[in-house]
Design an enzyme around this catalytic site. Structure first.
Site, PDB file in Angstrom:
ATOM      1  N   GLY A   1       3.453  -3.782  -3.845  1.00 34.10           N
ATOM      2  CA  GLY A   1       3.358  -4.102  -5.262  1.00 34.10           C
ATOM      3  C   GLY A   1       3.641  -2.859  -6.071  1.00 34.10           C
ATOM      4  O   GLY A   1       4.723  -2.665  -6.623  1.00 34.10           O
TER       5      GLY A   1
ATOM      6  N   CYS B   1     -14.415   3.368 -28.653  1.00 35.57           N
ATOM      7  CA  CYS B   1     -15.620   4.165 -28.922  1.00 35.57           C
ATOM      8  C   CYS B   1     -16.372   4.418 -27.626  1.00 35.57           C
ATOM      9  O   CYS B   1     -17.530   4.020 -27.485  1.00 35.57           O
ATOM     10  CB  CYS B   1     -16.508   3.427 -29.906  1.00 35.57           C
TER      11      CYS B   1
ATOM     12  N   GLY C   1       0.783  -1.236   0.000  1.00 31.19           N
ATOM     13  CA  GLY C   1       0.000   0.000   0.000  1.00 31.19           C
ATOM     14  C   GLY C   1       0.808   1.275   0.000  1.00 31.19           C
ATOM     15  O   GLY C   1       0.254   2.356   0.193  1.00 31.19           O
TER      16      GLY C   1
ATOM     17  N   TYR D   1      -0.173  -2.452 -12.163  1.00 29.53           N
ATOM     18  CA  TYR D   1      -1.626  -2.354 -12.380  1.00 29.53           C
ATOM     19  C   TYR D   1      -1.903  -1.609 -13.690  1.00 29.53           C
ATOM     20  O   TYR D   1      -2.696  -0.666 -13.722  1.00 29.53           O
ATOM     21  CB  TYR D   1      -2.316  -1.660 -11.195  1.00 29.53           C
TER      22      TYR D   1
END
Ligand SMILES: *Cc1c(COP(=O)(O)O)cnc(C)c1O
Length: 414
Positions: A282, A358, A244, A387
């Site tokens: 991470g 689109c 985190g 991510y």
């Protein structure tokens, strides 16, 4: 929705040369700077006290070359599915794994036991029973099955509020309530499950906290773990404080203050001489190593606003769409233009970068204050190493997937 400043960034010369040098036919492409990644991981490792273990949460970017670049600095890898267990075990056969995440299936737990996965982060009493049942059916397996109970301790009011994602501190599908944690500790200490060892506790309460807040969370988690251990009269061997650590997409040069965080962990470690502390970041390990580079297909002027349409889009780099931010980027001018008609061009001033999908949600960065840009120029989006590709909806609209290139590291080149 957009709270962060609109940023232009500049790749360092080594990376810039590689981005400029990619063959035009390879765009869009992901470029992973493994040299930069290794240097960053070394600096993170050096900022943490020796007794703090560093695991990498593989879900941030499980690319095998990225895992290999991190391996010398990581004590192990946190994996959160049967797929990740198999993938990381194949990429790095000798490295310790910790299997976390909610909703582990019996089949996944069984396969992880068969592989000898070193640690299980257990999320509920039911999951603990499944683990006990399956491990009892494998009497030939050697050694204890190490369990860290994921708990959800109370932390001081407001501490998690500055993060992007809160996973604990209030009602949560992650981790266990105090009553369930007590029941799980009793199950593990009453002699009924000799194969299972209560190794410690695990807490991952929020994502996106700066060092002072995350350090305060670590203090609160350590105090709660200590109180729990005393109440049950047990000694904890390990405390996993989760990941985190904040990545600031509005300030791509900023870094989480690992030295300040590490100093607080050193104080916690000094109070608990027998306890192994562990962190499992991470995003803050791999975000900086990744670039998504593409080309401007067209520049459009619409009712006073300017849009650059790039090859690719959020189906390759979903991060700005999911987080609602502007991905920092750099314009890399290209001199040549193959057509006899004028190049579409925009700037100076704010240009919004959109992709080929689109949908009005396909926005990579809004109102970027560019000096100028033309169709055919390259654009490199920074902080695309975590991510990013692996959370994107690759096949929506059936555009080709990006090329992947690695800078430096063993056996590579652009
Ligand atoms: C996702 C996750 C991490 C890593 O979080 P980052 O914000 O990427 O550092 C660590 N531990 C657990 C349990 C997670 O779910």
């Amino acid at each position: 929705m957009v709270t962060e400043p609109r940023v232009l960034t500049a790749p360092e010369p080594r990376v810039r040369a590689a981005l400029d040098g990619l063959p035009a036919g390879d765009l869009p492409a992901y470029v992973y700077d493994l040299t930069g990644l290794a240097a960053h991981a070394a600096a993170v490792r050096a900022a943490l006290p020796p007794r703090v273990e560093l695991y990498y949460a593989a879900k941030a970017n499980p690319e095998p070359r990225v895992l290999a670049a991190l391996a010398p600095y990581a004590d192990g890898f946190e994996v959160a599915s049967g797929g990740e267990v198999a993938h990381v075990a194949a990429a790095l056969p000798a490295h310790p794994l910790a299997f976390g995440g909610p909703g582990k299936t019996p089949a996944e737990i069984g396969a992880a036991l068969d592989r000898g996965v070193g640690r299980f982060h257990v999320e509920s009493p039911h999951e603990l029973r499944v683990l006990a049942h399956l491990s009892a059916r494998r009497p030939g397996a050697s050694g204890p099955v190490r369990v860290l109970l994921r708990f959800n301790p109370a932390v001081p009011e407001g501490l998690l509020a500055s993060g992007a994602l809160a996973m604990g501190g209030g009602p949560s599908p992650f981790g266990m309530d105090p009553g369930d944690t007590d029941a799980a500790i009793r199950m593990l200490t009453d002699g009924s499950h000799p194969r299972l060892e209560l190794t410690g506790l695990h807490a991952h309460l929020a994502s996106g906290l700066a060092a002072p807040e995350l350090a305060a969370v670590a203090e609160a988690v350590a105090a709660a773990a200590d109180a729990l251990a005393r109440r049950h009269g047990i000694a904890l061997g390990e405390l996993n404080l989760g990941g985190g650590m904040r990545v600031d997409y509005g300030d791509p040069g900023a870094r989480f203050d690992w030295a300040a965080y590490g100093a607080v962990l050193a104080r916690i470690a000094a109070r608990h001489p027998g306890l192994v502390l562990r962190v499992e970041p991470g995003r803050a390990l791999t975000a900086y190593c990744g670039w998504y580079v593409t080309e401007v297909l067209d520049v459009k002027h619409s009712r006073g606003a300017q849009f650059a349409v790039v090859r690719g889009g959020t189906h390759h780099l979903r991060t700005p769409a999911t987080r609602g931010h502007d991905q920092p980027c750099a314009v890399l001018p290209v001199a040549s233009w193959p057509h006899p008609w004028p190049r579409p061009e925009g700037g100076p001033g704010p240009v919004t970068f959109v992709g080929q999908l689109c949908t009005p949600k396909d926005v990579l960065a809004r109102d970027v204050p560019v000096a100028g840009l033309r169709a055919g120029d390259r654009v490199a989006f920074a902080l695309a190493g975590a991510y990013a590709w692996n959370i994107s909806h690759h096949d929506f609209l059936m555009h080709p997937h990006p090329a992947v290139h690695f800078l430096d590291g063993p056996g590579s080149g652009p």
